[in-house]
Design a protein around this motif. Sequence first.
Motif, PDB file in Angstrom:
ATOM      1  N   ARG A 179      -6.733   0.158   8.573  1.00 36.51           N
ATOM      2  CA  ARG A 179      -5.548   0.950   8.260  1.00 36.51           C
ATOM      3  C   ARG A 179      -4.413   0.645   9.247  1.00 36.51           C
ATOM      4  NH1 ARG A 179      -6.534   5.315   4.688  1.00 36.51           N
ATOM      5  NH2 ARG A 179      -8.763   5.595   4.249  1.00 36.51           N
ATOM      6  N   VAL A 180      -4.777   0.417  10.501  1.00 38.84           N
ATOM      7  CA  VAL A 180      -3.781   0.057  11.516  1.00 38.84           C
ATOM      8  C   VAL A 180      -3.101  -1.256  11.141  1.00 38.84           C
ATOM      9  CG1 VAL A 180      -3.448  -0.621  13.928  1.00 38.84           C
ATOM     10  CG2 VAL A 180      -4.948   1.302  13.374  1.00 38.84           C
ATOM     11  N   VAL A 181      -3.910  -2.256  10.787  1.00 41.48           N
ATOM     12  CA  VAL A 181      -3.354  -3.559  10.425  1.00 41.48           C
ATOM     13  C   VAL A 181      -2.525  -3.464   9.146  1.00 41.48           C
ATOM     14  CG1 VAL A 181      -3.891  -5.962   9.877  1.00 41.48           C
ATOM     15  CG2 VAL A 181      -5.284  -4.729  11.548  1.00 41.48           C
ATOM     16  N   ALA A 209      -3.394   7.809   6.697  1.00 40.12           N
ATOM     17  CA  ALA A 209      -4.395   8.675   7.328  1.00 40.12           C
ATOM     18  C   ALA A 209      -4.714   9.902   6.489  1.00 40.12           C
ATOM     19  CB  ALA A 209      -3.881   9.114   8.715  1.00 40.12           C
ATOM     20  N   LEU A 210      -3.843  10.180   5.515  1.00 38.84           N
ATOM     21  CA  LEU A 210      -4.079  11.322   4.630  1.00 38.84           C
ATOM     22  C   LEU A 210      -5.001  10.993   3.482  1.00 38.84           C
ATOM     23  CD1 LEU A 210      -0.386  12.677   4.446  1.00 38.84           C
ATOM     24  CD2 LEU A 210      -2.244  13.488   5.923  1.00 38.84           C
ATOM     25  N   ALA A 219       4.430   3.082  11.889  1.00 39.73           N
ATOM     26  CA  ALA A 219       3.860   4.362  12.321  1.00 39.73           C
ATOM     27  C   ALA A 219       3.870   5.372  11.177  1.00 39.73           C
ATOM     28  CB  ALA A 219       4.653   4.906  13.513  1.00 39.73           C
ATOM     29  N   ALA A 220       4.985   5.420  10.427  1.00 37.03           N
ATOM     30  CA  ALA A 220       5.063   6.330   9.286  1.00 37.03           C
ATOM     31  C   ALA A 220       4.043   5.943   8.214  1.00 37.03           C
ATOM     32  CB  ALA A 220       6.475   6.303   8.697  1.00 37.03           C
ATOM     33  N   THR A 221       3.875   4.652   7.999  1.00 33.72           N
ATOM     34  CA  THR A 221       2.897   4.180   7.008  1.00 33.72           C
ATOM     35  C   THR A 221       1.483   4.574   7.413  1.00 33.72           C
ATOM     36  OG1 THR A 221       4.311   2.285   6.473  1.00 33.72           O
ATOM     37  CG2 THR A 221       1.990   2.158   5.803  1.00 33.72           C
ATOM     38  N   TYR A 222       1.166   4.426   8.707  1.00 35.70           N
ATOM     39  CA  TYR A 222      -0.172   4.818   9.146  1.00 35.70           C
ATOM     40  C   TYR A 222      -0.375   6.322   8.932  1.00 35.70           C
ATOM     41  CZ  TYR A 222      -4.344   5.717  11.762  1.00 35.70           C
ATOM     42  OH  TYR A 222      -5.608   6.131  12.098  1.00 35.70           O
TER      43      TYR A 222
END
Length: 329
Positions: free
Chosen positions: A80-82, A327-328, A320-323
């Motif tokens: 998810r980070v990548v 995450a939801l 950051a917003a995408t992560y």
Amino acid sequence: MLTTMLVVVVVLALAFDYTNGFHDAANAIASAVSTRALTLRAALALAAVMNLIGALLGTAVAVTVASGVIDTPVGDHGLRVVLAALVGATVWNLITWYFGLPSSSSHALIGGLVGAALASATNVHWSGVLIKVVVPMVVSPLVGLTLGYLVMTGIMWAFRNGNAHKVGRGMRRAQIVSASSLALGHGLQDAQKSMGVIVLALVIGGQQVGFHVPFWVVVACALALAAGTYAGGLRIMRTLGRRIFHLTPPHGLAAELAASSVLYLTAFVFAAPISTTHVITSAVMGVGATTRRSAVRWSVAADIAKGWVLTLPGSAAVAAATYGITALW
């Protein structure tokens, strides 16, 4: 789920590589097209082929991107980070392409990785970011500017007594070689960033141990970059080829020689992921300054520099917003 996420990340990395190609196509061919050394389609085809060849020549920069920017958290969280990093970099590429700003795809990707890592509490290798990204980001444009000025000064001195028409015609022919050299350097540098991200994803997904670059990754990234390059980036091309300084064949040749020299040095000697955009833009400014300082449109250069400064935090914010959104899930 892990395998599906890994496939999505690989596809996104290749999509980023494609946007990198059409975003940065102007880097290699703007001056050659502007001086009419090559037609637009011939220049795009040449750049695509040389990008493809350049992408096959090394993987040192890819290893730096894969191992030197963030930690490698294993599993779905790491992927998810990548994924968020790639979305941040790709969105930034599209925004700057729309506004015709020659920003750095390389720094957009690094910014995306850092932003996604910070949002996910993943460790960032700040020393690696400083030494391998920030320092080269500052130094390489200065070197490009200085080298462009010096190469252009040398050309002016060497051909000071030459026939202007004959010299111009010869320089146009020589530009085919220098544009090819620059496109080769662009392929060598920029395709490796996507290779590095895919390798990082493979390690995180448990598909390989260590940061070696598989051959299929090299070929896939090379083809994606070449395809994107052939698609072209006319908005940015106008900025580089006309708005900063009105290039002549000698100016175009000097800028391309200076920029390609910096690309080869950093890729082969320092394994640092520098920006082709920064180097060629600063080289254009350097060759323009040999005519007279007022010949360079410094206001346009200042707008470009603002884009450079905003690239790291801008792409980091999108990542950051995408992560946060992923995450939801």
